[in-house]
Design an enzyme around this catalytic site. Structure first.
Site, PDB file in Angstrom:
ATOM      1  N   SER A 157       3.373  -7.127  -2.186  1.00 23.51           N
ATOM      2  CA  SER A 157       2.262  -7.052  -1.066  1.00 23.51           C
ATOM      3  C   SER A 157       1.225  -7.149  -3.144  1.00 23.51           C
ATOM      4  CB  SER A 157       1.675  -6.271  -0.311  1.00 23.51           C
ATOM      5  OG  SER A 157       0.407  -6.473  -0.636  1.00 23.51           O
ATOM      6  N   TYR A 200       0.967   2.100   3.397  1.00 21.94           N
ATOM      7  CA  TYR A 200       1.409   0.819   2.885  1.00 21.94           C
ATOM      8  C   TYR A 200       1.559   0.197   1.601  1.00 21.94           C
ATOM      9  CZ  TYR A 200       1.449  -4.705   2.918  1.00 21.94           C
ATOM     10  OH  TYR A 200       1.449  -5.608   2.836  1.00 21.94           O
TER      11      TYR A 200
END
Length: 244
Positions: free
Chosen positions: A142, A155
């Protein structure tokens, strides 16, 4: 280069990016193995694949559990005899909060699925590909794995870990004929992100919008093909210029 009859395993394939990748690789002629914890969504993905003339199977698995990983890899080997492409995609997203407001339970859950799950997937699939002396792996990281992601610190920590796993494993296994790369999407419209505000133009980068899952799948398809034959250890951003 045709990818017809090659075997692709996609985790988190019940929705979002994983579902779009399943469709795209099936369109390229690959036999797709749909892996997801959600039985209903996984079967839906497989049904769509078959409706379009594709071939594949669905396997229910929790990627954070070693036994489930062993099971789905052995099932694929029994069914198809090999794994040519592995899209290591399954992930979950926590509710945004300041770091100190994250609970230990939430931390353990995010790390178990997003980082441990990616590690276990690599571990078991690499054992297969090493024997084949061939294979392609695309890890889903990501933009949160390459820059700060306020209010999603855990995350981001997991996705930074995936970048590290990608770079290191690519160096270890490249000499064995296995290419390993990672993608770093920015904002993508999926079920996982539906609780986030995707309208902030600054967060969306110069293009001013989040991506559709199909736009991510197009890049995954390229990385899976021989057209990307000299890409190994690459961390590929797909973020509309957000991290430029």
């Amino acid at each position: 280069m045709t990818m017809k009859n090659k075997v692709a395993v996609i985790t988190g394939a019940g929705s979002g990016i994983g579902r779009s990748v399943s469709f795209k690789l099936a369109e390229q002629g690959m036999r797709v193995v749909v892996v997801d914890l959600d039985h209903k969504r996984g079967e839906e993905t497989l049904a769509f694949v078959k409706e379009k003339g594709g071939e594949g199977i669905f396997i229910k698995a929790d990627v954070s559990k070693n036994g489930d990983l062993e099971k789905y890899v052995s099932t694929v080997r029994e069914k198809y005899g090999r794994i040519d492409v592995f899209v290591n995609n399954a992930a979950i997203l926590n509710q945004p909060a300041l770091l100190a407001d994250h609970s230990e339970e939430m931390f353990d859950q995010i790390i178990a699925v997003n980082l441990k799950g990616a590690f276990l997937g690599l571990k078991h699939v690499l054992n297969v590909m090493e024997k084949q002396k061939s294979g392609v792996i695309i890890n889903s990281a990501s933009t949160g794995g390459i820059h700060s992601t306020p209010y999603l610190s855990v995350y981001a920590a997991a996705k930074h870990g995936i970048v590290g796993l990608t770079k290191t494993s690519a160096v270890e296994y490249g000499p064995l004929g296995i290419r390993i790369n990672a993608i770093c999407p920015g904002g993508v419209i999926t079920n996982m992100t539906k609780h986030l505000d995707m309208s902030d133009s600054e967060q969306n980068g110069p293009l001013g919008r989040p991506a559709n899952p199909e736009e991510i799948a197009n890049v995954v398809s390229f990385l899976a093909s021989d057209e990307a034959s000299y890409m190994n250890g690459s961390i590929v951003t797909i973020d509309g210029g957000l991290t430029a």
